[in-house]
Motif scaffolding. Structure first.
Motif, PDB file in Angstrom:
ATOM      1  N   ARG A 168      35.254  50.499  47.813  1.00 35.40           N
ATOM      2  CA  ARG A 168      34.102  50.313  48.695  1.00 35.40           C
ATOM      3  C   ARG A 168      34.227  51.208  49.922  1.00 35.40           C
ATOM      4  O   ARG A 168      33.245  51.825  50.364  1.00 35.40           O
ATOM      5  CB  ARG A 168      33.973  48.845  49.109  1.00 35.40           C
ATOM      6  CG  ARG A 168      33.462  47.938  48.012  1.00 35.40           C
ATOM      7  CD  ARG A 168      32.978  46.598  48.583  1.00 35.40           C
ATOM      8  NE  ARG A 168      34.070  45.862  49.198  1.00 35.40           N
ATOM      9  CZ  ARG A 168      34.876  45.026  48.557  1.00 35.40           C
ATOM     10  NH1 ARG A 168      34.722  44.849  47.256  1.00 35.40           N
ATOM     11  NH2 ARG A 168      35.824  44.373  49.188  1.00 35.40           N
ATOM     12  N   TRP A 169      35.429  51.266  50.478  1.00 32.36           N
ATOM     13  CA  TRP A 169      35.651  52.121  51.653  1.00 32.36           C
ATOM     14  C   TRP A 169      35.477  53.590  51.298  1.00 32.36           C
ATOM     15  O   TRP A 169      34.803  54.337  52.007  1.00 32.36           O
ATOM     16  CB  TRP A 169      37.058  51.864  52.198  1.00 32.36           C
ATOM     17  CG  TRP A 169      37.471  52.876  53.226  1.00 32.36           C
ATOM     18  CD1 TRP A 169      37.097  52.913  54.532  1.00 32.36           C
ATOM     19  CD2 TRP A 169      38.313  54.015  53.002  1.00 32.36           C
ATOM     20  NE1 TRP A 169      37.672  54.009  55.151  1.00 32.36           N
ATOM     21  CE2 TRP A 169      38.419  54.690  54.240  1.00 32.36           C
ATOM     22  CE3 TRP A 169      39.003  54.510  51.897  1.00 32.36           C
ATOM     23  CZ2 TRP A 169      39.170  55.854  54.385  1.00 32.36           C
ATOM     24  CZ3 TRP A 169      39.747  55.668  52.025  1.00 32.36           C
ATOM     25  CH2 TRP A 169      39.835  56.326  53.258  1.00 32.36           C
ATOM     26  N   TRP A 170      36.060  54.012  50.197  1.00 32.63           N
ATOM     27  CA  TRP A 170      36.025  55.425  49.810  1.00 32.63           C
ATOM     28  C   TRP A 170      34.594  55.899  49.547  1.00 32.63           C
ATOM     29  O   TRP A 170      34.199  56.986  49.980  1.00 32.63           O
ATOM     30  CB  TRP A 170      36.894  55.639  48.569  1.00 32.63           C
ATOM     31  CG  TRP A 170      36.891  57.060  48.075  1.00 32.63           C
ATOM     32  CD1 TRP A 170      36.041  57.613  47.155  1.00 32.63           C
ATOM     33  CD2 TRP A 170      37.757  58.126  48.492  1.00 32.63           C
ATOM     34  NE1 TRP A 170      36.325  58.934  46.966  1.00 32.63           N
ATOM     35  CE2 TRP A 170      37.373  59.280  47.776  1.00 32.63           C
ATOM     36  CE3 TRP A 170      38.812  58.203  49.391  1.00 32.63           C
ATOM     37  CZ2 TRP A 170      38.025  60.502  47.927  1.00 32.63           C
ATOM     38  CZ3 TRP A 170      39.460  59.432  49.550  1.00 32.63           C
ATOM     39  CH2 TRP A 170      39.066  60.557  48.830  1.00 32.63           C
ATOM     40  N   LEU A 171      33.822  55.091  48.850  1.00 32.32           N
ATOM     41  CA  LEU A 171      32.482  55.509  48.442  1.00 32.32           C
ATOM     42  C   LEU A 171      31.487  55.519  49.599  1.00 32.32           C
ATOM     43  O   LEU A 171      30.371  56.012  49.434  1.00 32.32           O
ATOM     44  CB  LEU A 171      31.973  54.604  47.322  1.00 32.32           C
ATOM     45  CG  LEU A 171      32.715  54.772  45.984  1.00 32.32           C
ATOM     46  CD1 LEU A 171      32.284  53.701  44.989  1.00 32.32           C
ATOM     47  CD2 LEU A 171      32.481  56.166  45.404  1.00 32.32           C
ATOM     48  N   ARG A 172      31.886  54.994  50.727  1.00 34.31           N
ATOM     49  CA  ARG A 172      31.022  55.128  51.907  1.00 34.31           C
ATOM     50  C   ARG A 172      30.957  56.588  52.368  1.00 34.31           C
ATOM     51  O   ARG A 172      29.974  56.995  52.990  1.00 34.31           O
ATOM     52  CB  ARG A 172      31.530  54.260  53.058  1.00 34.31           C
ATOM     53  CG  ARG A 172      31.404  52.760  52.812  1.00 34.31           C
ATOM     54  CD  ARG A 172      31.653  51.980  54.099  1.00 34.31           C
ATOM     55  NE  ARG A 172      31.756  50.547  53.844  1.00 34.31           N
ATOM     56  CZ  ARG A 172      32.874  49.849  53.938  1.00 34.31           C
ATOM     57  NH1 ARG A 172      33.990  50.447  54.342  1.00 34.31           N
ATOM     58  NH2 ARG A 172      32.889  48.556  53.677  1.00 34.31           N
TER      59      ARG A 172
END
Length: 400
Positions: free
Chosen positions: A372-376
């Motif tokens: 979730r963090w990376w795909l932001r």
């Protein structure tokens, strides 16, 4: 190289199917729950019980894993591979690009990653199998959906019949397993995996012939059949129009759970209580027929849940991991290798089955949060980015 060519890997496409991403994330969790037990114990799958963990709770965890997870989730992942193949084909047609060279480069990239994965991290790799079977899928890309389903059913049936025939031969020959040799081999493998990196790689290479045999005669036919089912579903855009298929989803649950679980019980009982016998060979044939039904029931349940009014939280938890399955799959093996082998803490054979299962859920939860963090800030996972670059021979966007 023109600007248009550079941008083609990131050309506008149809919106992502979040339901498919969520289902892929669920499949990733199931695969981890199976693979981690092989990574954590050289006795797992050898036919002999780990002498360090023979308590009733340990046996119960192994049984639950065998019934609910083993030989089920690679089918779900294979189905999604076939489904995604149709999306890639449609995307290439919309962009006016040549699909075959692009897909062949993708398969080559998967094969290279799979070989490195099998030698360095986990011999039970599936990427090389997917790369080889992908050539068959490419050759059959124009087959009619109904024909694809018929061929898939035939593959499952012929594989199961082959196991039944082998079981008859084994029973007639009164074959019995050499449990002492299996125990000695597991102990030797454990010692090698606890040693340095060179010893770990050597242990993986020693295991590869047995793994290749299993892949060719058990996983490959079933995976190809699931590819074809995914191809047929993709042609009908089944997962893009779930509201029209609620009745089908309910039927899959109604049939898949009782039949699939019954087959899973037979498979688990034979594998854990009667390894190496004709009964276990016959149980493998039973599993070939029933495991796809349980996998379908799982898929139907997840799809119905994420489409329900309260399913948004489930989708939000699973979909990011499903968008980065390749990165997550390889990362899972890397973390487990650092945890269980001589690459790191060498805990192989030292963690109970329940503890191993807890590690799997913890690792997946951490991956889901990291995704979730990376795909932001990024459109693709790191390994997905590399594979996309190799596929399109162009540099994809790094930042979102």
């Amino acid at each position: 190289m023109t600007e248009t060519t550079v941008r083609r890997p990131d050309a506008p496409a149809r919106p992502r199917l979040t339901d498919v991403d969520a289902l892929r994330g669920f499949a990733l969790l199931g695969i981890l729950l199976v693979n981690i037990h092989y990574l954590a114990s050289a006795h797992h799958g050898s036919g002999v019980e780990d002498p360090a963990f023979g308590a009733p709770l340990d046996t119960a965890v192994r049984a639950v894993t065998a019934v609910l997870f083993e030989a089920k989730f690679f089918l779900l992942f294979s189905f999604l591979f076939g489904y995604s193949f149709t999306l890639q084909l449609a995307s290439a047609e919309r962009a006016g690009a040549r699909f075959t060279p692009r897909f062949l480069r993708r398969l080559a990239g998967l094969f290279v990653l799979g070989v490195l994965h099998a030698v360095l991290l986990f011999p039970g790799d599936i990427l090389t199998t997917y790369a080889v079977l992908g050539l068959i899928l490419l050759a059959l890309r124009r087959v009619r959906p109904r024909t694809a389903v018929r061929v898939a059913v035939m593959l499952f049936a012929l594989t199961a019949a082959g196991y039944a025939l082998l079981a008859l031969v084994a029973h007639a020959a009164r074959l019995s397993p050499d449990l002492a040799a299996a125990a000695a081999g597991a102990d030797e493998a454990t010692a090698a995996l606890r040693s340095g990196p060179a010893s770990v790689v050597g242990a993986h290479l020693d295991e590869l012939p047995d793994v290749v045999f299993l892949l060719v005669f058990f996983q490959a036919p079933a995976a190809l059949a699931a590819f074809l089912l995914g191809l047929a579903a993709g042609r009908h855009q089944t997962l893009a129009a779930l509201d029209r298929h609620q009745c089908l989803l309910r039927r899959l649950q109604a049939v898949g759970f009782p039949v699939g679980l019954a087959g899973g019980v037979v498979y688990a009982h034979a594998s854990l209580a009667h390894p190496g016998t004709a009964y276990q060979v016959l149980a493998l044939g039973v599993d070939v027929i029933t495991a796809p039904l349980l996998a379908a029931a799982y898929a139907a349940t997840v799809l119905r849940v994420v489409r329900s009014p309260r399913g948004r939280a489930v989708s939000a938890a699973l979909a990011p991991a499903g968008r980065m399955t390749l990165t997550n799959y390889l990362t899972q093996s890397l973390v487990c290798a650092l945890l269980f082998t001589g690459y790191g803490t060498a805990l192989v054979g030292r963690v109970s089955p329940l503890g191993v299962t807890a590690v799997a859920f913890t690792l997946f939860a951490a991956q889901a949060a990291a995704c979730r963090w990376w795909l932001r800030g990024h459109p693709y996972g790191p390994v997905e980015w590399l594979l996309r670059a190799a596929t399109h021979l162009a540099r994809p966007r790094w930042r979102a």
